[in-house]
Design a protein around this motif. Sequence first.
Motif, mmCIF file in Angstrom:
data_model
loop_
_atom_site.group_PDB
_atom_site.id
_atom_site.type_symbol
_atom_site.label_atom_id
_atom_site.label_comp_id
_atom_site.label_asym_id
_atom_site.label_seq_id
_atom_site.Cartn_x
_atom_site.Cartn_y
_atom_site.Cartn_z
ATOM 1 N N UNK A 178 -6.462 11.295 7.861
ATOM 2 C CA UNK A 178 -6.537 12.628 7.244
ATOM 3 C C UNK A 178 -7.662 12.701 6.207
ATOM 4 N N UNK A 179 -7.836 11.626 5.451
ATOM 5 C CA UNK A 179 -8.842 11.638 4.382
ATOM 6 C C UNK A 179 -10.167 10.988 4.791
ATOM 7 N N UNK A 180 -10.302 10.718 6.095
ATOM 8 C CA UNK A 180 -11.565 10.239 6.679
ATOM 9 C C UNK A 180 -12.093 8.947 6.070
ATOM 10 N N UNK A 181 -11.183 8.011 5.786
ATOM 11 C CA UNK A 181 -11.639 6.713 5.273
ATOM 12 C C UNK A 181 -11.199 5.573 6.195
ATOM 13 N N UNK A 182 -10.652 5.934 7.355
ATOM 14 C CA UNK A 182 -10.072 4.919 8.241
ATOM 15 C C UNK A 182 -11.112 3.881 8.690
ATOM 16 N N UNK A 190 -11.219 4.898 -2.073
ATOM 17 C CA UNK A 190 -12.179 4.901 -0.955
ATOM 18 C C UNK A 190 -12.814 6.283 -0.770
ATOM 19 N N UNK A 191 -12.031 7.306 -1.052
ATOM 20 C CA UNK A 191 -12.552 8.668 -0.914
ATOM 21 C C UNK A 191 -13.658 8.954 -1.922
ATOM 22 N N UNK A 192 -13.534 8.376 -3.100
ATOM 23 C CA UNK A 192 -14.537 8.651 -4.152
ATOM 24 C C UNK A 192 -15.716 7.685 -4.116
ATOM 25 N N UNK A 193 -15.519 6.505 -3.525
ATOM 26 C CA UNK A 193 -16.584 5.495 -3.488
ATOM 27 C C UNK A 193 -16.896 5.176 -2.028
ATOM 28 N N UNK A 194 -17.911 5.871 -1.520
ATOM 29 C CA UNK A 194 -18.157 5.845 -0.077
ATOM 30 C C UNK A 194 -18.639 4.496 0.471
ATOM 31 N N UNK A 195 -19.045 3.565 -0.423
ATOM 32 C CA UNK A 195 -19.510 2.264 0.071
ATOM 33 C C UNK A 195 -18.457 1.170 -0.042
ATOM 34 N N UNK A 203 0.802 -1.235 0.000
ATOM 35 C CA UNK A 203 0.000 0.000 0.000
ATOM 36 C C UNK A 203 0.834 1.284 0.000
ATOM 37 N N UNK A 204 2.059 1.233 0.526
ATOM 38 C CA UNK A 204 2.930 2.428 0.526
ATOM 39 C C UNK A 204 2.293 3.594 1.259
ATOM 40 N N UNK A 205 2.167 4.728 0.577
ATOM 41 C CA UNK A 205 1.557 5.915 1.193
ATOM 42 C C UNK A 205 0.051 5.761 1.322
ATOM 43 N N UNK A 206 -0.513 4.809 0.559
ATOM 44 C CA UNK A 206 -1.967 4.640 0.526
ATOM 45 C C UNK A 206 -2.590 5.364 -0.653
ATOM 46 N N UNK A 207 -1.768 5.959 -1.512
ATOM 47 C CA UNK A 207 -2.327 6.858 -2.533
ATOM 48 C C UNK A 207 -3.381 6.186 -3.421
#
Length: 280
Positions: free
Chosen positions: A158-162, A131-136, A121-125
């Motif tokens: 930070x990007x609220x997908x945890x 996940x940020x664009x597909x909320x489900x 996954x590295x940085x998670x980019x």
Amino acid sequence: MNINLAINQGSKILRKKFIPNPILDSEILMAKTINKDRKNILLNSDNILNKNDLNFFYKLIEQRSLGKPVAYLINKKSFWNSEFFVTKDILIPRPDTELIVENILSLTKQKSKINILDIGIGSGCILLSILKERKNFFGTGIDVSKKCIKISKINAIKHKVISRLKLYKSDVDKFNLGKYDLIVSNPPYIKTRDLKYLEKDVAEFEPRLALDGGLDGLSEIRKVIKKSSELIKKNGKFILEIGFDQKNKVINLLKKEGFYINSALKDLGYNDRCIVSTKI
Ligand code: GLN
């Protein structure tokens, strides 16, 4: 000394060392120094810098002049729609990798709820951008590097997908958890003997672990393909980033593990960069 003069001097130092974008880099490093964004420093270019700030700025310029990437000096990099926290322990997100995000988003337009695995996954980019664009959607990320797990967690918060993400520090060989609708990976794929020919910024500063693909560049890709064929659901999609000269070999490896090849995508430099396949 005022901001404008310092930026000019900084860019002169960088130009002397053949750093490609000396003015831009000098401005970005000034923005970091005074903790403002770039627009703001350009508007306030007559402001006088205090001694501490000036020293800090010249330290950043010196490190940049030795080849240290800007992203490591300012601890951030923009990728897709977001800014990612980065440290020297992770591979800096590449514009070419945005191709993968774009492709996954178009592949999953009709899907309501899927499980995605990101191997390395590295940085998670990649995974976090999706996940940020597909909320489900739900994500799982694994990495051999404990530091990568830590950084991707910081980015996920930070990007609220945890809440939709699980992270495991694991070698790809040893990971056996779950079944996935979609698997994505940007593994290390550079041949060990070619590492020294990469740009200096990359070769000397980015983590070897994220780049070194062994003798033929395919050691990690082989492991990732084998493991993905076990962890993917039937009809699941597998999206893999590859080196510019690995398309045919990787297609053969994928076919042997029961994948149907959908497409090979080219990057911004028109190199083969990504194979999209489906488990049959
Ligand atoms: N595309 C990267 C580079 O050469 C390599 C990334 C990788 O090995 N996965 O800069």
